[in-house]
Design a protein around this motif. Structure first.
Motif, PDB file in Angstrom:
ATOM      1  N   ARG A  85      -1.565  57.981  90.191  1.00  0.00           N
ATOM      2  CA  ARG A  85      -0.976  58.516  91.421  1.00  0.00           C
ATOM      3  C   ARG A  85      -1.928  59.851  91.609  1.00  0.00           C
ATOM      4  O   ARG A  85      -1.718  60.082  92.889  1.00  0.00           O
ATOM      5  CB  ARG A  85       0.606  58.879  91.093  1.00  0.00           C
ATOM      6  CG  ARG A  85       1.233  59.826  91.977  1.00  0.00           C
ATOM      7  CD  ARG A  85       2.395  60.099  91.179  1.00  0.00           C
ATOM      8  NE  ARG A  85       3.568  59.218  90.947  1.00  0.00           N
ATOM      9  CZ  ARG A  85       4.584  59.329  90.146  1.00  0.00           C
ATOM     10  NH1 ARG A  85       4.968  60.708  89.970  1.00  0.00           N
ATOM     11  NH2 ARG A  85       5.228  58.407  90.027  1.00  0.00           N
ATOM     12  N   LEU A  98       3.961  48.780 102.989  1.00  0.00           N
ATOM     13  CA  LEU A  98       5.228  48.489 102.481  1.00  0.00           C
ATOM     14  C   LEU A  98       6.022  48.211 104.022  1.00  0.00           C
ATOM     15  O   LEU A  98       6.127  49.240 105.138  1.00  0.00           O
ATOM     16  CB  LEU A  98       6.157  49.615 101.836  1.00  0.00           C
ATOM     17  CG  LEU A  98       5.754  49.787 100.504  1.00  0.00           C
ATOM     18  CD1 LEU A  98       6.337  51.018  99.757  1.00  0.00           C
ATOM     19  CD2 LEU A  98       6.075  48.652  99.718  1.00  0.00           C
TER      20      LEU A  98
ATOM     21  N   VAL B 270      11.668  54.852  99.859  1.00  0.00           N
ATOM     22  CA  VAL B 270      11.581  53.374  99.594  1.00  0.00           C
ATOM     23  C   VAL B 270      12.979  52.963  99.868  1.00  0.00           C
ATOM     24  O   VAL B 270      13.159  52.197 100.515  1.00  0.00           O
ATOM     25  CB  VAL B 270      10.634  53.022  98.707  1.00  0.00           C
ATOM     26  CG1 VAL B 270      10.658  51.619  98.420  1.00  0.00           C
ATOM     27  CG2 VAL B 270       9.447  53.559  98.583  1.00  0.00           C
ATOM     28  N   GLN B 274      14.696  50.214 102.276  1.00  0.00           N
ATOM     29  CA  GLN B 274      15.148  48.988 101.745  1.00  0.00           C
ATOM     30  C   GLN B 274      16.532  48.587 102.249  1.00  0.00           C
ATOM     31  O   GLN B 274      16.979  47.836 102.792  1.00  0.00           O
ATOM     32  CB  GLN B 274      14.856  48.857 100.415  1.00  0.00           C
ATOM     33  CG  GLN B 274      13.646  49.019  99.860  1.00  0.00           C
ATOM     34  CD  GLN B 274      12.965  47.870  99.397  1.00  0.00           C
ATOM     35  OE1 GLN B 274      12.918  46.832 100.382  1.00  0.00           O
ATOM     36  NE2 GLN B 274      12.287  47.755  98.195  1.00  0.00           N
ATOM     37  N   ARG B 557       6.537  44.471  97.093  1.00  0.00           N
ATOM     38  CA  ARG B 557       6.472  45.567  97.437  1.00  0.00           C
ATOM     39  C   ARG B 557       6.413  46.366  96.147  1.00  0.00           C
ATOM     40  O   ARG B 557       5.771  47.467  96.231  1.00  0.00           O
ATOM     41  CB  ARG B 557       7.907  46.057  98.251  1.00  0.00           C
ATOM     42  CG  ARG B 557       8.025  45.523  99.665  1.00  0.00           C
ATOM     43  CD  ARG B 557       9.191  45.882 100.409  1.00  0.00           C
ATOM     44  NE  ARG B 557       9.339  45.073 101.458  1.00  0.00           N
ATOM     45  CZ  ARG B 557      10.525  44.357 101.801  1.00  0.00           C
ATOM     46  NH1 ARG B 557      11.489  44.241 100.947  1.00  0.00           N
ATOM     47  NH2 ARG B 557      10.418  43.459 102.739  1.00  0.00           N
ATOM     48  N   ILE B 560       2.968  46.474  94.833  1.00  0.00           N
ATOM     49  CA  ILE B 560       2.330  47.355  95.828  1.00  0.00           C
ATOM     50  C   ILE B 560       2.606  48.845  94.993  1.00  0.00           C
ATOM     51  O   ILE B 560       1.515  49.717  94.741  1.00  0.00           O
ATOM     52  CB  ILE B 560       2.430  47.559  97.228  1.00  0.00           C
ATOM     53  CG1 ILE B 560       2.350  46.406  97.734  1.00  0.00           C
ATOM     54  CG2 ILE B 560       1.735  48.752  97.768  1.00  0.00           C
ATOM     55  CD1 ILE B 560       2.542  46.026  99.205  1.00  0.00           C
ATOM     56  N   LEU B 561       3.804  49.286  94.632  1.00  0.00           N
ATOM     57  CA  LEU B 561       4.112  50.577  94.322  1.00  0.00           C
ATOM     58  C   LEU B 561       3.777  50.888  92.948  1.00  0.00           C
ATOM     59  O   LEU B 561       3.163  51.992  92.625  1.00  0.00           O
ATOM     60  CB  LEU B 561       5.677  50.858  94.268  1.00  0.00           C
ATOM     61  CG  LEU B 561       6.436  51.010  95.633  1.00  0.00           C
ATOM     62  CD1 LEU B 561       7.971  50.566  95.697  1.00  0.00           C
ATOM     63  CD2 LEU B 561       5.965  52.129  96.310  1.00  0.00           C
ATOM     64  N   ARG B 562       3.642  49.761  92.316  1.00  0.00           N
ATOM     65  CA  ARG B 562       3.019  49.769  90.768  1.00  0.00           C
ATOM     66  C   ARG B 562       1.314  50.311  91.142  1.00  0.00           C
ATOM     67  O   ARG B 562       1.099  51.171  89.957  1.00  0.00           O
ATOM     68  CB  ARG B 562       3.088  48.803  89.917  1.00  0.00           C
ATOM     69  CG  ARG B 562       4.714  48.331  89.450  1.00  0.00           C
ATOM     70  CD  ARG B 562       5.037  48.801  88.518  1.00  0.00           C
ATOM     71  NE  ARG B 562       4.403  48.614  87.288  1.00  0.00           N
ATOM     72  CZ  ARG B 562       3.644  49.529  86.273  1.00  0.00           C
ATOM     73  NH1 ARG B 562       3.932  50.796  86.433  1.00  0.00           N
ATOM     74  NH2 ARG B 562       3.070  49.090  85.489  1.00  0.00           N
ATOM     75  N   LYS B 563       0.769  49.750  91.927  1.00  0.00           N
ATOM     76  CA  LYS B 563      -0.663  49.863  92.089  1.00  0.00           C
ATOM     77  C   LYS B 563      -0.937  51.110  92.365  1.00  0.00           C
ATOM     78  O   LYS B 563      -1.817  51.821  91.928  1.00  0.00           O
ATOM     79  CB  LYS B 563      -1.115  48.835  92.932  1.00  0.00           C
ATOM     80  CG  LYS B 563      -1.499  47.480  92.633  1.00  0.00           C
ATOM     81  CD  LYS B 563      -2.061  46.588  93.614  1.00  0.00           C
ATOM     82  CE  LYS B 563      -2.293  45.441  93.176  1.00  0.00           C
ATOM     83  NZ  LYS B 563      -2.594  44.468  94.343  1.00  0.00           N
ATOM     84  N   ILE B 564       0.136  51.719  93.444  1.00  0.00           N
ATOM     85  CA  ILE B 564      -0.452  53.424  93.821  1.00  0.00           C
ATOM     86  C   ILE B 564       0.168  54.268  93.012  1.00  0.00           C
ATOM     87  O   ILE B 564       0.340  55.352  93.073  1.00  0.00           O
ATOM     88  CB  ILE B 564      -0.017  53.554  95.137  1.00  0.00           C
ATOM     89  CG1 ILE B 564       1.749  53.407  95.409  1.00  0.00           C
ATOM     90  CG2 ILE B 564      -0.715  52.548  96.149  1.00  0.00           C
ATOM     91  CD1 ILE B 564       1.986  53.908  96.735  1.00  0.00           C
ATOM     92  N   VAL B 566       3.358  54.459  90.863  1.00  0.00           N
ATOM     93  CA  VAL B 566       4.923  54.404  90.533  1.00  0.00           C
ATOM     94  C   VAL B 566       5.101  53.913  89.178  1.00  0.00           C
ATOM     95  O   VAL B 566       4.639  52.752  88.772  1.00  0.00           O
ATOM     96  CB  VAL B 566       5.632  54.027  91.523  1.00  0.00           C
ATOM     97  CG1 VAL B 566       7.202  54.151  91.436  1.00  0.00           C
ATOM     98  CG2 VAL B 566       5.297  54.344  93.069  1.00  0.00           C
TER      99      VAL B 566
END
Lengths: 255, 645
Positions: A85, A98, B270, B274, B557, B560-564, B566
């Motif tokens: 991050r 997203l 997020v 959702q 989704r 993706i979050l894990r990749k950036i 989170v």
């Protein structure tokens, strides 16, 4: 100058006992601050594996990787997420936006995760979307955008938190040539004006010609390296094609 | 490979996914079978002494259950079939005819349902003894129930569910024909549009709910008024709940988005988005769950509260163990003999209560309604201070009264909640044949001193005045007995009731009041609790499936979050929050509805006025929340497993 990526003797094996295949064998790689490094190679050469290792998405079988001074090997799950991050920005072939968030929300996500105050966050979004020319699209949703607009949104998201290193995995792979050129120009500008460090995996010699240095990987080892120096881009492009034709296998899927 | 064996293989593969559905469906079979078994059980019928409502209650409950189970199975079935669009498309591509695919799904549903039905009946039969004992315990009976396999109960359950299963299986078969191959591949790609917040509709929702709440609390004079009020309230609350989910939720989420400092912090951006995207698809489910929760809680609250207050109610209706009007020496002595002969229940007091009955009216007829005077019997029962003293001693009442001349102490009328100040506003006029007296109310007795009979208006006056009245009017004599252990005097009470002239003597016993109430409210509680459990299990599993379907489509989704960058922890926390919104809103609304309605009904219905609601409502609400929480945790855990591993 600061060393951003320092990979020593990195080895990666896949599979379990009996059927082990080597993806990378003892690779050394150093990326300095402000460099724009391209990694090329035919399919299965291990270039994506290398990117995954540097992004800490995967772990090496042997060897060590330091990114901006921190050793990936000694970090736990939580620390790795925090590291990704804070230190890394990502750009993927399929954008990875997203779809429930607007363009603006997608871009500011890394800042939100870092709990940056709203005023500063808004300012940064403004600044970056200006640079990428997507300011009028801020309230739109990804499904309302073209491929190029999506990738520019993704690029804005990748750099908004001012990461030490931007990793791009085939960023032009799904774009038409006009959008691809626009994106590459933007990345180059980012590299030259803001001293951003970029590492880009690509198939595409044209994309690679925007880099300041290109590494060629074949069968899990570094085959050769080209440095652009003062060479004009078009000449550099031809040099890359020459290497690719020697490299073999890859040339077929270059153009 | 035959269609049938493919169907069996599919089921084995899907077993884990459908487990919750199987369990919910099986649970409803078990409960239905239990209701039917208890209806047929001779043991249970023999042990129920006084209540005449058993069969009707169980039949109504079974009917409601069938209706609900039918809807539940129908809904779940079409839900699953739609979920398997892709699979169906694959078969189509491979060249399997729709007819065959339909047949396969039909077989699958048939096999599953048959297994569930058989298992449900088996478990229901095995547990029927336990449920029977539980019911009898609620009814305060200690009789043993044997283990019986009731053929007619099994037949009944099998037939009813066979029909439901057949209809829903046919529906699954028909659903295939509505799919087009191209739809099948595009199923997940349909762009969901963001719902807009309409302040007008949100306002309408609030108005509808407020109207519903007001109408449920309106007092009524006739049955048609009542029906109108409840009809309006039902429509208002139902529509209001729907619109509330439709608009107010969107409105709230939009509001959350406006608060940038919070919204642009961590994964809030997020999670909120959702939820906003998903709201439209969830409105129907959430409405149904909120209303069912309200209904379940309401039914349980009322049944359980009455059950809980039964002892107090019996004590008020029949403060003495036995009481009757004196019918002359022969009858009175006969009664006395029977009561004295019961050695297990020693007599602690046997007293005579002289009472003057008089006509009367009050100045504004609030505490003394006019219809009292329309009765044949003289409406005002008058007791002297001395007699009250005797009664107070027999019943161990602490309160002493001392009305002056011209004053009356009122005994609070049952099924009312008037206070002393209500009485003090009025003047009572006693109308005797030759003279009338005007009295003012000086005090109010909460404890009852005579058995209830209509019209229920009792006053205590000073001895002098009583003497004056007695000269002008006749006196009746009540005989009252207090015994030890009055709630178990079954034999004596029944023997007394069967005496010649018992009815004429207005003979009442504490035991009969207590037992009738216990059985009626006990059966009500039993049925309400088990129906509620079925509703809860079914709605819980529907929410579970909805959430898991969303989890599957959210998976990308979260990757993706894990990749950036989170962390798993942050994703888990966001899932907890999102599911809390989905689970919490209908629960909150259901609880609010039920409490408002219970509160309104307790003020309106005379037989609920004296009922203590606080403890039972807290208890059943807490129980409901606990079971609901179980589904929440289950859902969040599975959700997390799907997107976060």
């Amino acid at each position: 100058m600061r060393t951003i990526v320092e990979a020593r003797q990195v080895k990666k094996l896949f599979g379990s006992k009996g059927s082990v295949s080597t993806a990378l064998q003892e690779i050394d790689l150093t990326v300095l601050e402000g460099e724009f490094v391209g990694i090329m190679g035919p399919s299965g050469s291990g270039k994506s594996t290398l990117l995954h290792l540097i992004a800490a998405i995967d772990e090496p079988t042997a060897g060590s990787i330091h990114i901006d001074g921190s050793n990936l090997h000694t970090m736990n799950e939580e620390q790795i997420s925090k590291f990704r991050r804070d230190k890394l920005g990502f750009l993927f072939q399929d954008y990875n936006l997203l779809d429930t968030l607007t363009v603006k929300e997608n871009i500011l996500l890394p800042l939100a995760l870092a709990k940056v105050p709203v005023a500063e966050l808004e300012l940064r979004v403004e600044e970056i979307t200006d640079k990428f020319g997507i300011k009028p699209l801020l309230a739109k949703y990804p499904y309302q955008l073209s491929g190029g607009q999506k990738q520019r949104t993704a690029a804005s998201r990748a750099i908004i938190a001012r990461p030490s290193l931007i990793l791009a995995d085939e960023p032009t792979g799904a774009l038409d040539s006009k959008s691809a050129t626009d994106l590459l120009e933007s990345l180059k500008e980012l590299n030259e004006q803001d001293q951003a460090t970029l590492l880009m995996v690509t198939h595409d010699a044209f994309a690679a010609s925007y880099c300041s240095r290109v590494l060629f990987i074949k069968d899990g080892t570094i085959f050769t390296e080209l440095v652009k120096g003062q060479t004009p881009r078009k000449a550099f492009f031809r040099k890359i094609l020459d290497v690719l034709s020697v490299l073999g296998g890859g040339a077929g899927d270059v153009i | 490979m035959t269609l049938f064996s493919t169907a069996v293989k599919n089921m084995k593969g899907n077993f884990r996914n459908y487990l919750i559905y199987f369990v919910s469906m099986m649970f409803s079979v078990v409960i239905y079978h239990t209701f039917v078994s208890l209806q047929y059980s001779t043991d249970v019928q023999a042990s129920i002494a006084l209540s005449k409502n058993v069969e009707v209650t169980f039949k109504t409950a079974s009917f409601v259950l069938i209706l609900f189970v039918f809807i539940f199975i129908w809904y779940s079935n079409s839900f699953f079939t739609r979920k398997r669009k892709k699979e169906v498309a694959l078969y189509s591509l491979l060249g399997v005819r729709k007819r065959s695919i339909g047949k396969m799904l039909f077989y699958e549903n048939l096999i599953i349902s048959t297994i569930v039905l058989a298992a449900g009946i088996l478990i229901g039969t095995l547990l029927s003894k336990m449920f029977g004992m539980l019911l009898l315990k609620l009814l305060g009976t200690t009789a043993e129930i044997g283990f019986h396999v009731s053929g007619s109960a099994i037949l009944n359950t099998t037939l009813v569910f066979a029909v439901i299963i057949l209809i829903t299986s046919i529906q699954g078969y028909r659903l295939i024909y509505r799919f087009k191959l191209i739809d099948l591949f595009q199923a997940d790609k349909q762009a969901e549009s963001v719902p807009k917040a309409s302040p007008l509709l949100a306002l309408l929702a609030a108005i509808l709910l407020a109207t519903g709440y007001v109408f449920i609390s309106l007092s009524f004079d006739s049955e048609s008024d009542l029906m109108r009020n409840y009809g309006v309230a039902f429509v208002g609350i139902t529509l209001g709940t729907y619109l509330l989910f439709r608009c107010l939720t969107v409105f709230l989420l939009r509001l959350a988005q406006k608060n940038k400092a919070r919204y642009y912090r961590g994964l809030n951006v997020v999670g909120t988005s959702q939820l906003l995207f998903r709201m439209r698809g969830n409105v129907g489910t959430l409405t149904i769950i909120a209303l069912l929760s309200a209904f379940t809680l309401l039914a349980t609250d009322i049944a359980f509260s009455q059950y809980y207050t039964n002892t107090k109610h019996a004590e008020q209706t029949s403060p003495f163990s036995y009481m009757h009007l004196s019918q002359g020496q022969a009858f009175d002595e006969q009664v006395n003999r029977i009561i004295a002969a019961d050695s297990k229940h020693a007599v602690t007091a046997a007293i005579d209560i002289p009472v003057i009955k008089s006509s009367g009216r009050t100045s504004s007829s609030v505490v003394f309604p006019e219809r009292y005077s329309e009765e044949e019997d003289k409406p005002v029962k008058i007791i002297s201070t001395t007699t009250y003293g005797v009664i107070a001693k027999a019943l161990h009442l602490e309160r002493a009264v001392n009305p002056a001349a011209g004053e009356a102490v009122a005994v609070k009328t049952m099924y009312t909640d008037y206070s002393l100040s209500d009485y003090k506003k009025e003047k009572l006029t006693l109308e005797l044949p030759t003279r009338s007296w005007e009295l003012s109310f000086s005090d109010l007795l909460e404890d009852r001193i005579l058995s209830w009979s209509f019209p229920d208006f009792v006053i205590v006056i000073c001895d002098d005045l009583y003497g004056d009245l007695k000269d002008l009017s006749s006196e009746v004599l009540y005989k009252a007995y207090k015994v030890e252990g009055e709630s178990s005097t079954a034999e004596t009470a029944t023997e007394l009731m069967l005496l010649d002239g018992a009815e004429k003597a207005g003979l009442t016993s504490y035991y009969h009041e207590y037992k009738t109430g216990l059985e009626d409210t006990g059966i009500g509680t039993f049925v309400a609790v088990f129906l509620g459990l079925v509703f809860l299990a079914a709605t819980g599993s529907i929410l579970y499936f909805k959430q898991l379907t969303e989890a599957h489509s959210d998976k990308e989704r979260y990757t993706i979050l894990r990749k950036i960058g989170v962390t798993r922890k942050e994703i888990r926390a966001s899932i907890l929050k999102q599911s809390l919104f989905i689970f919490g809103l209908p629960l909150l609304l259901g609880i609010t509805h039920s409490i408002v309605v219970v509160n309104a009904m307790s003020k309106l219905f005379s037989n609920l006025v004296d009922v203590n609601f606080t403890v039972p409502v807290l208890f059943s609400t807490a129980l409901y929340v606990m079971i609901y929480l179980f589904y929440y945790i289950l859902t969040v855990t599975s959700f997390n497993k799907i997107v976060n591993d």
